[in-house]
Motif scaffolding. Structure first.
Motif, PDB file in Angstrom:
ATOM      1  N   HIS A   1      41.214  36.362  40.963  1.00 23.81           N
ATOM      2  CA  HIS A   1      40.891  35.011  41.004  1.00 23.81           C
ATOM      3  C   HIS A   1      42.232  34.485  41.681  1.00 23.81           C
ATOM      4  O   HIS A   1      42.120  33.594  42.496  1.00 23.81           O
ATOM      5  N   ARG A   2      43.116  34.687  41.123  1.00 25.83           N
ATOM      6  CA  ARG A   2      44.453  34.034  41.867  1.00 25.83           C
ATOM      7  C   ARG A   2      44.984  34.521  42.878  1.00 25.83           C
ATOM      8  O   ARG A   2      45.318  33.531  43.946  1.00 25.83           O
ATOM      9  N   LYS A   3      44.922  35.759  43.282  1.00 26.89           N
ATOM     10  CA  LYS A   3      45.413  36.166  44.611  1.00 26.89           C
ATOM     11  C   LYS A   3      44.457  36.482  45.608  1.00 26.89           C
ATOM     12  O   LYS A   3      44.670  36.100  46.641  1.00 26.89           O
ATOM     13  N   LEU A   4      43.156  36.748  45.196  1.00 25.24           N
ATOM     14  CA  LEU A   4      42.086  37.009  46.256  1.00 25.24           C
ATOM     15  C   LEU A   4      41.383  35.812  46.379  1.00 25.24           C
ATOM     16  O   LEU A   4      40.578  35.690  47.190  1.00 25.24           O
ATOM     17  N   GLY A   5      41.303  34.749  45.267  1.00 23.69           N
ATOM     18  CA  GLY A   5      40.344  33.751  45.499  1.00 23.69           C
ATOM     19  C   GLY A   5      39.031  33.622  45.246  1.00 23.69           C
ATOM     20  O   GLY A   5      38.125  32.953  45.521  1.00 23.69           O
ATOM     21  N   LEU A   6      38.662  34.732  44.311  1.00 22.83           N
ATOM     22  CA  LEU A   6      37.227  35.060  43.825  1.00 22.83           C
ATOM     23  C   LEU A   6      36.733  33.855  43.051  1.00 22.83           C
ATOM     24  O   LEU A   6      37.678  33.543  42.090  1.00 22.83           O
ATOM     25  N   PRO A   7      35.529  33.570  43.004  1.00 24.19           N
ATOM     26  CA  PRO A   7      35.080  32.411  42.036  1.00 24.19           C
ATOM     27  C   PRO A   7      35.305  33.166  40.605  1.00 24.19           C
ATOM     28  O   PRO A   7      35.343  34.370  40.445  1.00 24.19           O
ATOM     29  N   SER A   8      35.198  32.323  39.525  1.00 24.14           N
ATOM     30  CA  SER A   8      35.222  32.714  38.278  1.00 24.14           C
ATOM     31  C   SER A   8      34.214  33.604  37.640  1.00 24.14           C
ATOM     32  O   SER A   8      34.734  34.669  37.035  1.00 24.14           O
ATOM     33  N   TYR A   9      32.892  33.459  37.959  1.00 25.81           N
ATOM     34  CA  TYR A   9      31.929  34.309  37.311  1.00 25.81           C
ATOM     35  C   TYR A   9      31.861  35.608  38.284  1.00 25.81           C
ATOM     36  O   TYR A   9      31.673  36.773  37.612  1.00 25.81           O
ATOM     37  N   ALA A  10      32.229  35.668  39.320  1.00 22.02           N
ATOM     38  CA  ALA A  10      32.420  36.961  40.104  1.00 22.02           C
ATOM     39  C   ALA A  10      33.636  37.719  39.797  1.00 22.02           C
ATOM     40  O   ALA A  10      33.740  38.914  39.497  1.00 22.02           O
ATOM     41  N   THR A  11      34.697  37.096  39.637  1.00 21.04           N
ATOM     42  CA  THR A  11      36.031  37.776  38.868  1.00 21.04           C
ATOM     43  C   THR A  11      35.627  38.238  37.318  1.00 21.04           C
ATOM     44  O   THR A  11      35.818  39.422  37.100  1.00 21.04           O
ATOM     45  N   PHE A  12      35.044  37.422  36.638  1.00 22.05           N
ATOM     46  CA  PHE A  12      34.456  37.991  35.321  1.00 22.05           C
ATOM     47  C   PHE A  12      33.521  39.474  35.543  1.00 22.05           C
ATOM     48  O   PHE A  12      33.970  40.491  34.865  1.00 22.05           O
ATOM     49  N   ALA A  13      32.460  39.203  36.254  1.00 28.75           N
ATOM     50  CA  ALA A  13      31.669  40.542  36.401  1.00 28.75           C
ATOM     51  C   ALA A  13      32.498  41.508  37.031  1.00 28.75           C
ATOM     52  O   ALA A  13      32.260  42.768  36.720  1.00 28.75           O
ATOM     53  N   LEU A  14      33.304  41.528  37.978  1.00 29.91           N
ATOM     54  CA  LEU A  14      33.977  42.381  38.717  1.00 29.91           C
ATOM     55  C   LEU A  14      35.103  43.043  37.775  1.00 29.91           C
ATOM     56  O   LEU A  14      35.294  44.301  37.640  1.00 29.91           O
ATOM     57  N   THR A  15      35.664  42.270  36.829  1.00 25.85           N
ATOM     58  CA  THR A  15      36.546  42.760  36.004  1.00 25.85           C
ATOM     59  C   THR A  15      36.074  43.596  34.992  1.00 25.85           C
ATOM     60  O   THR A  15      36.598  44.569  34.649  1.00 25.85           O
ATOM     61  N   VAL A  16      34.795  43.217  34.597  1.00 27.96           N
ATOM     62  CA  VAL A  16      33.862  44.261  33.358  1.00 27.96           C
ATOM     63  C   VAL A  16      33.618  45.442  34.163  1.00 27.96           C
ATOM     64  O   VAL A  16      33.793  46.517  33.496  1.00 27.96           O
ATOM     65  N   ALA A  17      33.131  45.171  35.281  1.00 24.65           N
ATOM     66  CA  ALA A  17      32.589  46.531  36.023  1.00 24.65           C
ATOM     67  C   ALA A  17      33.907  47.224  36.279  1.00 24.65           C
ATOM     68  O   ALA A  17      33.881  48.687  36.206  1.00 24.65           O
TER      69      ALA A  17
END
Length: 381
Positions: free
Chosen positions: A336-352
């Motif tokens: 989120h902070r370094k790559l700038g991905l949106p919140s929900y995309a970050t949430f989903a990718l982190t879980v994955a």
């Protein structure tokens, strides 16, 4: 939480459970199918906890996001805040599974099964999180080397050491439950009467402990968590015999007391200084849904949920639960902070990402070490 374990009931529901007498030798035991729906429920509970840790609270996760999760998820954060109740659902499942796995099993075998399931992934998670937090690019502080070593024992909380894994407080509750069940049920030999007495005695003793306000008794008897473990045990009795009126009573009383403690611990009057406001009605509804889901599985109403992938889901739950919080902070900050991905995309990718890591831990650590530890602990001298 309890580690995923093979769900292979040794007794068919409806069997005679009043005397605890084993089936006649002339009637060979038939292997019962795995309750795969219970594996799926485990993963749902783990994902609830992950939602709470990523979007339902402040603290270190706010540092990872760069602002409060309430700003990242203006609407969803209010619902993510209920995800912490996944722990109570885990405890109900644990009561069911531990009663089932301890029934008809000698103490040595019971100890070996628990140790071999809990320790491999736990040790790997301790080493992994400690190593990641020691990296210069990670802003979160690692615990001291001495405290990290103490964490390998699972006794860091009573010994006052800093925790490597935030979720390990639930393992400390699980260990105390295992000890109580082993001493009172497994060691003398599990029978229906002994299990019922254990449930009744623990319920009453926990209530007295609450009234007495005695720290030592509170530490041992865990009044705020006892009804969930006891409720799971009662549900296992119903799995054996759904006509068991006493078991229905155990489940009902446990649910009543459990929702009381859940509301007591999580509800507060509306206050802007708190991260979120949880409705007492929703808290009760989530606790009720957890009890009901385990009960429906135990009674066979969800037998159609028999997909093989649920077994994999159950196997991933424990390592996912161990690593998702602390390594999730690092992943959220990177995405989120370094790559700038949106919140929900970050949430989903982190879980994955945490599920993928859990799969690697299961394949590379659990599948290799669990049989070795179990064999070593059960080998006759």
């Amino acid at each position: 939480m309890t580690a995923p374990a093979p769900i292979l009931p040794k007794h068919a529901p409806g069997a005679d459970t009043t005397s605890g007498t084993p089936p006649a030798a002339s009637a060979p035991a038939r292997a019962r199918p795995r309750l795969r729906a219970l594996d799926g429920l485990r993963l749902i509970a783990a994902l609830m906890v992950a939602a709470y840790h990523y979007g339902g609270r402040d603290g270190e996760i706010a540092q990872a996001w760069g602002s409060s999760p309430a700003d990242q998820f203006p609407t969803a954060s209010e619902w993510f805040a209920y995800g912490c109740l996944g722990v109570q659902i885990f405890f109900v499942i644990s009561g069911f599974v531990i009663c089932m796995s301890g029934w008809g099993r000698p103490l040595r075998s019971f100890f070996a099964s628990r140790a071999s399931r809990l320790l491999p992934a736990y040790w790997a998670a301790i080493v992994l999180v400690t190593a990641v937090f020691a990296l210069p690019v990670v802003t979160y502080a690692a615990v001291s080397p001495s405290d990290a070593l103490v964490n390998l024992t699972m006794l860091q909380q009573p010994l006052g050491a800093d925790r490597v894994l935030g979720v390990c407080w639930t393992l400390w509750a699980e260990l105390r439950f295992y000890a109580l069940f082993a001493l009172c049920v497994v060691m003398p030999g599990a029978t229906r009467a002994r299990v019922v007495l254990f449930c009744a005695g623990w319920t009453l003793a926990a209530a007295i402990t609450e009234a007495a306000n005695e720290p030592l008794l509170d530490l041992i008897l865990m009044p705020e968590y006892a009804p969930f473990f006891i409720g799971g045990i009662g549900i296992y009795l119903l799995h054996r015999d759904r006509r068991d009126v006493t078991a229905w009573g155990i489940v009902g009383v446990s649910w009543l007391i459990g929702q009381h403690y859940a509301v007591k611990g999580l509800w507060h009057a509306p206050n802007p200084d708190f991260f979120s406001y949880r409705s007492a009605s929703v808290i009760i509804a989530v606790v009720t849904a957890g009890f009901a889901a385990v009960l429906l599985i135990a009674l066979g109403y969800l037998h159609r949920a028999d997909w093989r992938w649920l077994t994999v889901a159950g196997a991933l739950t424990y390592p996912f639960y161990l690593v998702h919080e602390h390594l999730g902070w690092v992943t959220v900050a990177a995405l989120h902070r370094k790559l700038g991905l949106p919140s929900y995309a970050t949430f989903a990718l982190t879980v994955a990402a945490m599920l993928l890591l859990a799969w690697l831990l299961h394949r590379l650590v659990e599948q290799r070490l669990t049989p070795l530890i179990r064999t070593a602990l059960t080998r006759s001298r």
